[in-house]
Every structure is written in structure tokens, then in C-alpha cells.
Write a protein that holds these residues in place. Structure first.
Motif, PDB file in Angstrom:
ATOM      1  N   MET A 148       0.856  -1.173   0.000  1.00 13.94           N
ATOM      2  CA  MET A 148       0.000   0.000   0.000  1.00 13.94           C
ATOM      3  C   MET A 148       0.906   1.241   0.000  1.00 13.94           C
ATOM      4  SD  MET A 148      -3.108   1.054   2.646  1.00 13.94           S
ATOM      5  CE  MET A 148      -3.649  -0.616   2.767  1.00 13.94           C
ATOM      6  N   ASN A 149       0.662   2.144  -0.965  1.00 10.68           N
ATOM      7  CA  ASN A 149       1.497   3.339  -1.037  1.00 10.68           C
ATOM      8  C   ASN A 149       0.915   4.467  -0.173  1.00 10.68           C
ATOM      9  OD1 ASN A 149      -0.449   4.825  -2.548  1.00 10.68           O
ATOM     10  ND2 ASN A 149       0.281   3.922  -4.435  1.00 10.68           N
ATOM     11  N   ALA A 150       1.591   5.599  -0.148  1.00  7.45           N
ATOM     12  CA  ALA A 150       1.205   6.714   0.736  1.00  7.45           C
ATOM     13  C   ALA A 150      -0.192   7.232   0.430  1.00  7.45           C
ATOM     14  CB  ALA A 150       2.232   7.834   0.645  1.00  7.45           C
ATOM     15  N   ASP A 151      -0.520   7.400  -0.867  1.00  8.64           N
ATOM     16  CA  ASP A 151      -1.856   7.891  -1.220  1.00  8.64           C
ATOM     17  C   ASP A 151      -2.940   6.910  -0.789  1.00  8.64           C
ATOM     18  OD1 ASP A 151      -1.129  10.340  -2.293  1.00  8.64           O
ATOM     19  OD2 ASP A 151      -0.960   9.574  -4.346  1.00  8.64           O
ATOM     20  N   GLN A 152      -2.677   5.623  -0.961  1.00  7.01           N
ATOM     21  CA  GLN A 152      -3.654   4.624  -0.544  1.00  7.01           C
ATOM     22  C   GLN A 152      -3.839   4.636   0.971  1.00  7.01           C
ATOM     23  OE1 GLN A 152      -1.702   1.329  -2.482  1.00  7.01           O
ATOM     24  NE2 GLN A 152      -3.305   1.197  -4.045  1.00  7.01           N
ATOM     25  N   LYS A 153      -2.750   4.788   1.711  1.00  2.00           N
ATOM     26  CA  LYS A 153      -2.849   4.857   3.178  1.00  2.00           C
ATOM     27  C   LYS A 153      -3.668   6.074   3.602  1.00  2.00           C
ATOM     28  CE  LYS A 153       1.450   2.433   4.191  1.00  2.00           C
ATOM     29  NZ  LYS A 153       2.814   2.524   4.692  1.00  2.00           N
ATOM     30  N   LEU A 197      -7.488  11.114  -3.806  1.00  4.96           N
ATOM     31  CA  LEU A 197      -6.253  10.391  -3.508  1.00  4.96           C
ATOM     32  C   LEU A 197      -6.149   9.111  -4.331  1.00  4.96           C
ATOM     33  CD1 LEU A 197      -6.214  10.906   0.349  1.00  4.96           C
ATOM     34  CD2 LEU A 197      -4.426  11.681  -1.231  1.00  4.96           C
ATOM     35  N   ILE A 198      -7.248   8.406  -4.468  1.00  5.40           N
ATOM     36  CA  ILE A 198      -7.252   7.170  -5.248  1.00  5.40           C
ATOM     37  C   ILE A 198      -7.043   7.474  -6.729  1.00  5.40           C
ATOM     38  CG2 ILE A 198      -8.700   5.223  -6.025  1.00  5.40           C
ATOM     39  CD1 ILE A 198      -7.477   4.914  -3.189  1.00  5.40           C
ATOM     40  N   ILE A 199      -7.677   8.532  -7.221  1.00  8.60           N
ATOM     41  CA  ILE A 199      -7.490   8.917  -8.620  1.00  8.60           C
ATOM     42  C   ILE A 199      -6.038   9.315  -8.867  1.00  8.60           C
ATOM     43  CG2 ILE A 199      -8.097  10.625 -10.385  1.00  8.60           C
ATOM     44  CD1 ILE A 199     -10.958  10.587  -9.132  1.00  8.60           C
ATOM     45  N   HIS A 238       0.362   5.641 -11.212  1.00 13.31           N
ATOM     46  CA  HIS A 238       0.827   4.272 -11.387  1.00 13.31           C
ATOM     47  C   HIS A 238       0.224   3.616 -12.629  1.00 13.31           C
ATOM     48  CE1 HIS A 238       2.978   4.313  -7.585  1.00 13.31           C
ATOM     49  NE2 HIS A 238       1.948   4.986  -7.104  1.00 13.31           N
ATOM     50  N   CYS A 239      -1.062   3.398 -12.626  1.00 10.89           N
ATOM     51  CA  CYS A 239      -1.708   2.647 -13.708  1.00 10.89           C
ATOM     52  C   CYS A 239      -1.645   3.381 -15.040  1.00 10.89           C
ATOM     53  CB  CYS A 239      -3.164   2.352 -13.344  1.00 10.89           C
ATOM     54  SG  CYS A 239      -3.347   1.411 -11.812  1.00 10.89           S
ATOM     55  N   VAL A 240      -1.968   4.660 -15.021  1.00 10.07           N
ATOM     56  CA  VAL A 240      -1.978   5.426 -16.272  1.00 10.07           C
ATOM     57  C   VAL A 240      -0.555   5.606 -16.793  1.00 10.07           C
ATOM     58  CG1 VAL A 240      -2.601   7.632 -17.344  1.00 10.07           C
ATOM     59  CG2 VAL A 240      -4.175   6.561 -15.719  1.00 10.07           C
ATOM     60  N   ARG A 241       0.354   5.935 -15.903  1.00 12.11           N
ATOM     61  CA  ARG A 241       1.756   6.079 -16.319  1.00 12.11           C
ATOM     62  C   ARG A 241       2.276   4.779 -16.948  1.00 12.11           C
ATOM     63  NH1 ARG A 241       5.242   8.298 -11.823  1.00 12.11           N
ATOM     64  NH2 ARG A 241       4.438  10.252 -12.610  1.00 12.11           N
ATOM     65  N   GLU A 242       1.995   3.668 -16.302  1.00 11.65           N
ATOM     66  CA  GLU A 242       2.435   2.371 -16.825  1.00 11.65           C
ATOM     67  C   GLU A 242       1.810   2.082 -18.190  1.00 11.65           C
ATOM     68  OE1 GLU A 242       1.428  -2.094 -15.550  1.00 11.65           O
ATOM     69  OE2 GLU A 242       2.563  -0.992 -14.029  1.00 11.65           O
ATOM     70  N   ASP A 279       2.431   1.975 -24.395  1.00 10.69           N
ATOM     71  CA  ASP A 279       1.668   2.487 -25.543  1.00 10.69           C
ATOM     72  C   ASP A 279       0.191   2.106 -25.491  1.00 10.69           C
ATOM     73  OD1 ASP A 279       3.775   3.889 -26.745  1.00 10.69           O
ATOM     74  OD2 ASP A 279       4.497   2.062 -27.722  1.00 10.69           O
ATOM     75  N   LYS A 280      -0.372   2.057 -24.286  1.00  9.32           N
ATOM     76  CA  LYS A 280      -1.793   1.774 -24.114  1.00  9.32           C
ATOM     77  C   LYS A 280      -2.462   2.893 -23.311  1.00  9.32           C
ATOM     78  CE  LYS A 280      -1.172  -3.180 -24.394  1.00  9.32           C
ATOM     79  NZ  LYS A 280      -1.385  -4.488 -23.786  1.00  9.32           N
ATOM     80  N   GLY A 281      -1.895   4.078 -23.411  1.00  8.23           N
ATOM     81  CA  GLY A 281      -2.370   5.201 -22.612  1.00  8.23           C
ATOM     82  C   GLY A 281      -3.735   5.721 -22.999  1.00  8.23           C
ATOM     83  N   ASP A 282      -4.102   5.598 -24.284  1.00 13.24           N
ATOM     84  CA  ASP A 282      -5.396   6.132 -24.729  1.00 13.24           C
ATOM     85  C   ASP A 282      -6.557   5.481 -23.987  1.00 13.24           C
ATOM     86  OD1 ASP A 282      -4.158   7.855 -26.477  1.00 13.24           O
ATOM     87  OD2 ASP A 282      -4.475   6.575 -28.241  1.00 13.24           O
TER      88      ASP A 282
END
Length: 88
Positions: free
Chosen positions: A1-6, A52-54, A60-64, A69-72
Motif C-alpha cells: 500500500m502506497n502513501a496515497d492509498q494509506k 487520492l485514489i485517482i 501508477h496505472c496510467v503512467r504504466e 503504448d496503451k495510454g489512450d
């Protein structure tokens, strides 16, 4: 769990306490404006948790997805979510 999730979990626990207090206030016959103010406070903390969740999702998810090349697809997902938040 990262800081934003906490932080989000803590905000949700705070909102839970506020909601439980609001239910008790109604049961105790408290003044309607006071009850409404408590509801507004819970609503505010829920919005904070959502942001915070967004943010965690974007970081994480969007950056990845963009790195693969699946950002759209992820951007469309975020835009649909923001439309719901804005009531559009």
C-alpha cells in the motif's frame, strides 16, 4: 500500500466515523442543520479519499499504460470517471 492509498484508507475510516455519528445524531433527534453539516463533512472527506485514489491511479496505472503504448484506453477511462464526478 502506497502513501496515497494509506491516506485514502484513513480518510475513509474518518468518513465512516462521521457517518456513524450522523446516524446517532438523527436517532438522538439532533437539530437538522447540525445533522446536515455532519453529512457535508462526510461528503467532503469522501471526495478527498476519491481524489487520492485517482491520483494514485494516474501516478501508477496510467503512467504504466503510457509506457506500454496503451495510454489512450486509460485516459478514456479517467475521462469517464471525471465525467461521473462532475455529474456530466
Amino acid at each position: 500500500m502506497n502513501a496515497d492509498q494509506k491516506k485514502a484508507v484513513q480518510s475513509l475510516k474518518t468518513a465512516k466515523g462521521q457517518i456513524e455519528a450522523t446516524i446517532k445524531m438523527i436517532g438522538d433527534g439532533r437539530y437538522c442543520v447540525d445533522v446536515s453539516n455532519q453529512i457535508l463533512a462526510a461528503h467532503s472527506i469522501l471526495k478527498k479519499a476519491d481524489l487520492l485514489i485517482i491520483r494514485q491511479h494516474l501516478n501508477h496505472c496510467v503512467r504504466e499504460a503510457f509506457e506500454k503504448d496503451k495510454g489512450d484506453e486509460k485516459m478514456n477511462e479517467v475521462m469517464r470517471l471525471l465525467s461521473k464526478i462532475m455529474g456530466k
